[in-house]
Design a protein around this motif. Sequence first.
Motif, mmCIF file in Angstrom:
data_model
loop_
_atom_site.group_PDB
_atom_site.id
_atom_site.type_symbol
_atom_site.label_atom_id
_atom_site.label_comp_id
_atom_site.label_asym_id
_atom_site.label_seq_id
_atom_site.Cartn_x
_atom_site.Cartn_y
_atom_site.Cartn_z
ATOM 1 N N GLU A 234 5.594 -11.913 -3.961
ATOM 2 C CA GLU A 234 4.458 -12.793 -3.702
ATOM 3 C C GLU A 234 3.260 -12.002 -3.193
ATOM 4 O OE1 GLU A 234 6.002 -15.642 -0.949
ATOM 5 O OE2 GLU A 234 7.044 -16.769 -2.510
ATOM 6 N N GLU A 235 2.091 -12.552 -3.408
ATOM 7 C CA GLU A 235 0.853 -11.959 -2.933
ATOM 8 C C GLU A 235 0.943 -11.684 -1.434
ATOM 9 O OE1 GLU A 235 -3.922 -13.016 -2.781
ATOM 10 O OE2 GLU A 235 -2.547 -14.353 -3.807
ATOM 11 N N GLY A 236 0.467 -10.510 -1.021
ATOM 12 C CA GLY A 236 0.485 -10.139 0.389
ATOM 13 C C GLY A 236 1.690 -9.320 0.808
ATOM 14 N N THR A 237 2.700 -9.180 -0.056
ATOM 15 C CA THR A 237 3.866 -8.358 0.250
ATOM 16 C C THR A 237 3.518 -6.886 0.034
ATOM 17 O OG1 THR A 237 5.368 -10.120 -0.448
ATOM 18 C CG2 THR A 237 6.280 -7.910 -0.374
ATOM 19 N N PHE A 238 3.986 -6.018 0.917
ATOM 20 C CA PHE A 238 3.798 -4.575 0.793
ATOM 21 C C PHE A 238 5.128 -3.928 0.471
ATOM 22 C CE2 PHE A 238 0.415 -6.029 3.517
ATOM 23 C CZ PHE A 238 -0.683 -5.319 3.065
ATOM 24 N N PHE A 239 5.086 -2.736 -0.141
ATOM 25 C CA PHE A 239 6.330 -2.027 -0.397
ATOM 26 C C PHE A 239 6.106 -0.525 -0.380
ATOM 27 C CE2 PHE A 239 4.424 -2.524 -4.536
ATOM 28 C CZ PHE A 239 4.728 -1.348 -5.204
ATOM 29 N N VAL A 240 7.174 0.202 -0.080
ATOM 30 C CA VAL A 240 7.209 1.663 -0.184
ATOM 31 C C VAL A 240 8.401 2.006 -1.058
ATOM 32 C CG1 VAL A 240 6.049 2.172 1.992
ATOM 33 C CG2 VAL A 240 8.503 1.877 1.970
ATOM 34 N N ASN A 241 8.284 3.118 -1.768
ATOM 35 C CA ASN A 241 9.318 3.497 -2.721
ATOM 36 C C ASN A 241 9.456 5.003 -2.731
ATOM 37 O OD1 ASN A 241 10.127 4.479 -5.511
ATOM 38 N ND2 ASN A 241 10.693 2.327 -5.608
ATOM 39 N N THR A 242 10.674 5.489 -2.723
ATOM 40 C CA THR A 242 10.965 6.912 -2.875
ATOM 41 C C THR A 242 11.919 7.060 -4.043
ATOM 42 O OG1 THR A 242 10.719 7.265 -0.514
ATOM 43 C CG2 THR A 242 11.887 8.954 -1.734
ATOM 44 N N SER A 243 11.578 7.955 -4.988
ATOM 45 C CA SER A 243 12.404 8.122 -6.186
ATOM 46 C C SER A 243 12.733 9.586 -6.417
ATOM 47 C CB SER A 243 11.651 7.636 -7.429
ATOM 48 O OG SER A 243 11.277 6.305 -7.313
ATOM 49 N N PHE B 256 1.142 -6.328 -3.237
ATOM 50 C CA PHE B 256 1.003 -7.351 -4.265
ATOM 51 C C PHE B 256 -0.345 -8.036 -4.072
ATOM 52 C CE2 PHE B 256 5.413 -6.469 -4.521
ATOM 53 C CZ PHE B 256 5.740 -6.707 -5.851
ATOM 54 N N VAL B 257 -1.221 -7.896 -5.062
ATOM 55 C CA VAL B 257 -2.557 -8.497 -4.996
ATOM 56 C C VAL B 257 -2.545 -9.918 -5.551
ATOM 57 C CG1 VAL B 257 -3.765 -6.296 -5.025
ATOM 58 C CG2 VAL B 257 -3.215 -7.421 -7.184
ATOM 59 N N ALA B 258 -1.514 -10.254 -6.280
ATOM 60 C CA ALA B 258 -1.277 -11.609 -6.794
ATOM 61 C C ALA B 258 0.232 -11.726 -6.966
ATOM 62 C CB ALA B 258 -1.990 -11.806 -8.131
ATOM 63 N N ASP B 259 0.731 -12.944 -7.135
ATOM 64 C CA ASP B 259 2.160 -13.103 -7.367
ATOM 65 C C ASP B 259 2.570 -12.286 -8.586
ATOM 66 O OD1 ASP B 259 2.220 -14.791 -5.222
ATOM 67 O OD2 ASP B 259 2.559 -16.621 -6.376
ATOM 68 N N ASN B 260 3.613 -11.460 -8.424
ATOM 69 C CA ASN B 260 4.190 -10.630 -9.482
ATOM 70 C C ASN B 260 3.345 -9.425 -9.889
ATOM 71 O OD1 ASN B 260 6.363 -12.435 -9.597
ATOM 72 N ND2 ASN B 260 5.322 -13.676 -11.129
ATOM 73 N N LYS C 10 14.034 7.978 -13.631
ATOM 74 C CA LYS C 10 14.033 8.132 -12.180
ATOM 75 C C LYS C 10 14.817 6.991 -11.568
ATOM 76 C CE LYS C 10 9.546 5.884 -11.576
ATOM 77 N NZ LYS C 10 8.177 6.058 -11.080
ATOM 78 N N ILE C 11 15.335 7.253 -10.391
ATOM 79 C CA ILE C 11 16.027 6.213 -9.649
ATOM 80 C C ILE C 11 15.510 6.281 -8.213
ATOM 81 C CG2 ILE C 11 18.032 7.637 -9.125
ATOM 82 C CD1 ILE C 11 19.632 4.904 -9.529
ATOM 83 N N GLY C 12 15.160 5.115 -7.698
ATOM 84 C CA GLY C 12 14.554 5.094 -6.389
ATOM 85 C C GLY C 12 15.072 3.986 -5.511
ATOM 86 N N PHE C 13 14.601 4.011 -4.285
ATOM 87 C CA PHE C 13 14.878 2.957 -3.304
ATOM 88 C C PHE C 13 13.554 2.390 -2.844
ATOM 89 C CE2 PHE C 13 18.625 5.597 -3.098
ATOM 90 C CZ PHE C 13 19.632 4.649 -3.108
ATOM 91 N N GLY C 14 13.473 1.086 -2.795
ATOM 92 C CA GLY C 14 12.250 0.427 -2.362
ATOM 93 C C GLY C 14 12.505 -0.415 -1.116
ATOM 94 N N LEU C 15 11.478 -0.528 -0.294
ATOM 95 C CA LEU C 15 11.536 -1.365 0.894
ATOM 96 C C LEU C 15 10.350 -2.321 0.838
ATOM 97 C CD1 LEU C 15 12.872 -1.983 3.609
ATOM 98 C CD2 LEU C 15 11.381 -0.265 4.644
ATOM 99 N N TYR C 16 10.626 -3.621 0.800
ATOM 100 C CA TYR C 16 9.605 -4.661 0.671
ATOM 101 C C TYR C 16 9.456 -5.372 2.012
ATOM 102 C CZ TYR C 16 9.896 -3.968 -4.344
ATOM 103 O OH TYR C 16 9.848 -3.418 -5.582
ATOM 104 N N PHE C 17 8.211 -5.500 2.465
ATOM 105 C CA PHE C 17 7.962 -6.193 3.748
ATOM 106 C C PHE C 17 6.650 -6.943 3.738
ATOM 107 C CE2 PHE C 17 6.784 -1.769 3.956
ATOM 108 C CZ PHE C 17 5.530 -1.759 4.520
#
Length: 161
Positions: free
Chosen positions: A21-30, A55-59, A154-161
């Motif tokens: 959803e809009e407003g969610t932030f995430f970090v990713n390491t791959s 996320f600047v808009a949903d999805n 690539k394979i990574g791990f993401g953290l959504y907050f």
Amino acid sequence: KKIAIVCLLLITCVQAKAQFEEGTFFVNTSLTGMNLSHSKYEGTNFGLNVGGGAFVADNLSVLVNFKGEYVEHGMDETGLGVGARYYLSSCGVYGGLGMAYKHLSSGDYKKNLVCLTPEVGYAFFLGRNLTVEPAVYYDLSFNHTSEYSKLGFKIGFGLYF
């Protein structure tokens, strides 16, 4: 057994919808360049990609990333990129498109490139905020396309907050 698998997929989709959803932030390491092999001609190859976005808009997310890759008998790579991802059906499948500036070096040889960086991947949620994100990417170099473009996994791990 089949019902349990369907329920698990539905739960994953419901969790994914809330995270895209809009407003969610995430970090990713791959880990990139998954050809972690050692051969006589190329040697050890290992890459790390670190990125983050919002996320600047949903999805729809925008992101920045930094990539470093070590190649024992080849050209080491560092890069900085920007891009966007669109998550399909709110279930974790995504397509991304970006641009990257790369610096290649091997001894005295140095080369700077600009690349178009499409990717296709899947964000599989392990929990409410943690994902495993396998993806296929293509770095399309605008300079000497046949020499410097590459297809990778690539394979990574993401953290959504």
